[in-house]
Design a protein around this motif. Sequence first.
Motif, PDB file in Angstrom:
ATOM      1  N   SER A  54       0.831  -1.197   0.000  1.00 38.30           N
ATOM      2  CA  SER A  54       0.000   0.000   0.000  1.00 38.30           C
ATOM      3  C   SER A  54       0.870   1.254   0.000  1.00 38.30           C
ATOM      4  O   SER A  54       1.723   1.429   0.884  1.00 38.30           O
ATOM      5  CB  SER A  54      -0.920   0.000   1.231  1.00 38.30           C
ATOM      6  OG  SER A  54      -1.755   1.138   1.224  1.00 38.30           O
ATOM      7  N   VAL A  55       0.659   2.128  -1.006  1.00 37.93           N
ATOM      8  CA  VAL A  55       1.436   3.362  -1.112  1.00 37.93           C
ATOM      9  C   VAL A  55       0.532   4.496  -1.579  1.00 37.93           C
ATOM     10  O   VAL A  55      -0.545   4.271  -2.134  1.00 37.93           O
ATOM     11  CB  VAL A  55       2.623   3.215  -2.087  1.00 37.93           C
ATOM     12  CG1 VAL A  55       3.629   2.201  -1.580  1.00 37.93           C
ATOM     13  CG2 VAL A  55       2.137   2.845  -3.475  1.00 37.93           C
ATOM     14  N   GLU A  56       0.988   5.715  -1.371  1.00 37.40           N
ATOM     15  CA  GLU A  56       0.316   6.895  -1.898  1.00 37.40           C
ATOM     16  C   GLU A  56       0.734   7.092  -3.350  1.00 37.40           C
ATOM     17  O   GLU A  56       1.920   7.161  -3.665  1.00 37.40           O
ATOM     18  CB  GLU A  56       0.696   8.138  -1.087  1.00 37.40           C
ATOM     19  CG  GLU A  56       0.029   8.225   0.268  1.00 37.40           C
ATOM     20  CD  GLU A  56      -1.440   8.619   0.164  1.00 37.40           C
ATOM     21  OE1 GLU A  56      -1.803   9.300  -0.816  1.00 37.40           O
ATOM     22  OE2 GLU A  56      -2.215   8.233   1.050  1.00 37.40           O
TER      23      GLU A  56
ATOM     24  N   THR B 128      -3.850  12.684  -4.532  1.00 34.73           N
ATOM     25  CA  THR B 128      -3.248  11.365  -4.379  1.00 34.73           C
ATOM     26  C   THR B 128      -4.317  10.377  -3.919  1.00 34.73           C
ATOM     27  O   THR B 128      -5.396  10.771  -3.487  1.00 34.73           O
ATOM     28  CB  THR B 128      -2.109  11.386  -3.347  1.00 34.73           C
ATOM     29  OG1 THR B 128      -2.633  11.750  -2.064  1.00 34.73           O
ATOM     30  CG2 THR B 128      -1.013  12.362  -3.751  1.00 34.73           C
TER      31      THR B 128
ATOM     32  N   GLN C 164      -4.511   6.381  -1.868  1.00 36.70           N
ATOM     33  CA  GLN C 164      -3.875   5.194  -1.312  1.00 36.70           C
ATOM     34  C   GLN C 164      -4.197   4.016  -2.225  1.00 36.70           C
ATOM     35  O   GLN C 164      -5.364   3.746  -2.528  1.00 36.70           O
ATOM     36  CB  GLN C 164      -4.381   4.935   0.105  1.00 36.70           C
ATOM     37  CG  GLN C 164      -3.527   3.964   0.919  1.00 36.70           C
ATOM     38  CD  GLN C 164      -2.216   4.592   1.369  1.00 36.70           C
ATOM     39  OE1 GLN C 164      -2.117   5.826   1.435  1.00 36.70           O
ATOM     40  NE2 GLN C 164      -1.235   3.773   1.665  1.00 36.70           N
ATOM     41  N   THR C 165      -3.174   3.332  -2.675  1.00 32.68           N
ATOM     42  CA  THR C 165      -3.340   2.292  -3.684  1.00 32.68           C
ATOM     43  C   THR C 165      -2.584   1.037  -3.308  1.00 32.68           C
ATOM     44  O   THR C 165      -1.466   1.112  -2.791  1.00 32.68           O
ATOM     45  CB  THR C 165      -2.841   2.792  -5.059  1.00 32.68           C
ATOM     46  OG1 THR C 165      -3.534   4.001  -5.399  1.00 32.68           O
ATOM     47  CG2 THR C 165      -3.067   1.761  -6.138  1.00 32.68           C
ATOM     48  N   GLU C 166      -3.196  -0.106  -3.576  1.00 33.71           N
ATOM     49  CA  GLU C 166      -2.536  -1.386  -3.353  1.00 33.71           C
ATOM     50  C   GLU C 166      -1.820  -1.800  -4.637  1.00 33.71           C
ATOM     51  O   GLU C 166      -2.450  -2.031  -5.664  1.00 33.71           O
ATOM     52  CB  GLU C 166      -3.559  -2.462  -2.968  1.00 33.71           C
ATOM     53  CG  GLU C 166      -4.343  -2.148  -1.697  1.00 33.71           C
ATOM     54  CD  GLU C 166      -3.458  -2.133  -0.467  1.00 33.71           C
ATOM     55  OE1 GLU C 166      -2.546  -2.980  -0.390  1.00 33.71           O
ATOM     56  OE2 GLU C 166      -3.682  -1.268   0.413  1.00 33.71           O
TER      57      GLU C 166
ATOM     58  N   ALA D 249       5.998   6.472  -6.776  1.00 30.81           N
ATOM     59  CA  ALA D 249       5.309   5.367  -6.105  1.00 30.81           C
ATOM     60  C   ALA D 249       6.151   4.097  -6.147  1.00 30.81           C
ATOM     61  O   ALA D 249       6.215   3.341  -5.167  1.00 30.81           O
ATOM     62  CB  ALA D 249       3.955   5.127  -6.759  1.00 30.81           C
TER      63      ALA D 249
ATOM     64  N   GLN E  26       8.707   4.042  -3.484  1.00 28.96           N
ATOM     65  CA  GLN E  26       8.140   3.648  -2.193  1.00 28.96           C
ATOM     66  C   GLN E  26       8.027   2.128  -2.084  1.00 28.96           C
ATOM     67  O   GLN E  26       8.380   1.534  -1.066  1.00 28.96           O
ATOM     68  CB  GLN E  26       6.751   4.254  -2.027  1.00 28.96           C
ATOM     69  CG  GLN E  26       6.677   5.762  -1.940  1.00 28.96           C
ATOM     70  CD  GLN E  26       5.235   6.224  -1.798  1.00 28.96           C
ATOM     71  OE1 GLN E  26       4.510   5.822  -0.879  1.00 28.96           O
ATOM     72  NE2 GLN E  26       4.781   7.065  -2.719  1.00 28.96           N
TER      73      GLN E  26
END
Length: 311
Positions: A11-13, A21, A23-25, A98, A101
């Motif tokens: 999970s990252v922004e 932005t 939050q995305t898996e 991303a 990250q």
Amino acid sequence: MSAATEARTVSVEVGLSGGGTAQTEIGVTVQRPPAGKAGGEGLSRLAVLYYHGGGFLYGTRDDLPRPYVDRILGAGMALVAIDYPLCPESTLAQSIDASAQVLGRVVGGLLPELGCTGYVLFGRSAGAYLALMMAKRARNLSPELPRPHAVWDFYGYHDLTAPFFRETSAHYAKMAPISEEEAAVLCRGTGGALPTAPVSSAPVSARFALYAFARQTGRWGELLGLQDPDAARALSLSPADIAALPPIFITASTGDNDVPLRQSKALARAAPSASMHQVYYLEHDFDRDTSNPAGMEAYCLALDFLKQLEP
């Protein structure tokens, strides 16, 4: 025993090209080598982190043909395939941010779990560019985290200021034309609609036409968010960036109609430690055809390249 496969997410922004932005898996597939290989000598302490191709407009992490997966696992290395945000929902710059990250999470958390003390960044086409950028970004990881052992660059690129990002492709112009309207329905962010969520996986069957549209119209760079020449320059590898890269194995074909061969040859000449394997008269992603021994030969040479490096 057979290799073990596990699907995970990180999970990252992720930034959106229209602003904001989310939050995305980000999907990650972990494949461990067969029992008895892990923890052995030499290569078995390395993991291969893989990024797929697709021009940053389409693609999925699990596209690597099985014979090559088995060859990597058979060498005792874990294989970690990683998705990344696609364009135009996100810009290329946002995708790179991303991905950095995700790289930090994978290197800091997943690799120790796999018993790996080092890693190779591997990408095909657009994924090769991302692998090179992650090698650059890895210098900013925590000092406690390992830097990449090497990079495998399969028919990638490193200079986004090159004309083929903004010129019409003669190869794609021969295909059935994709209209603006057809391209608009394939993605958010085209035709005036602002993207509402990142996209990190899109199979070739769903969005290859978007890439064809980009190359037919010369708008590839535009769809990546590179309208400004300064943006393209900032996201290219500078001579200083190239000088700081780890050892690189590069392969590309003289018949490549997507990425000019000179991109690979220029990088091979400029990098401090590089091995260039050139194939002849084959298509861009020549390893896609597993019936042609040229593909497996490239993977065997890439593995041999690792064996030749200092431990």
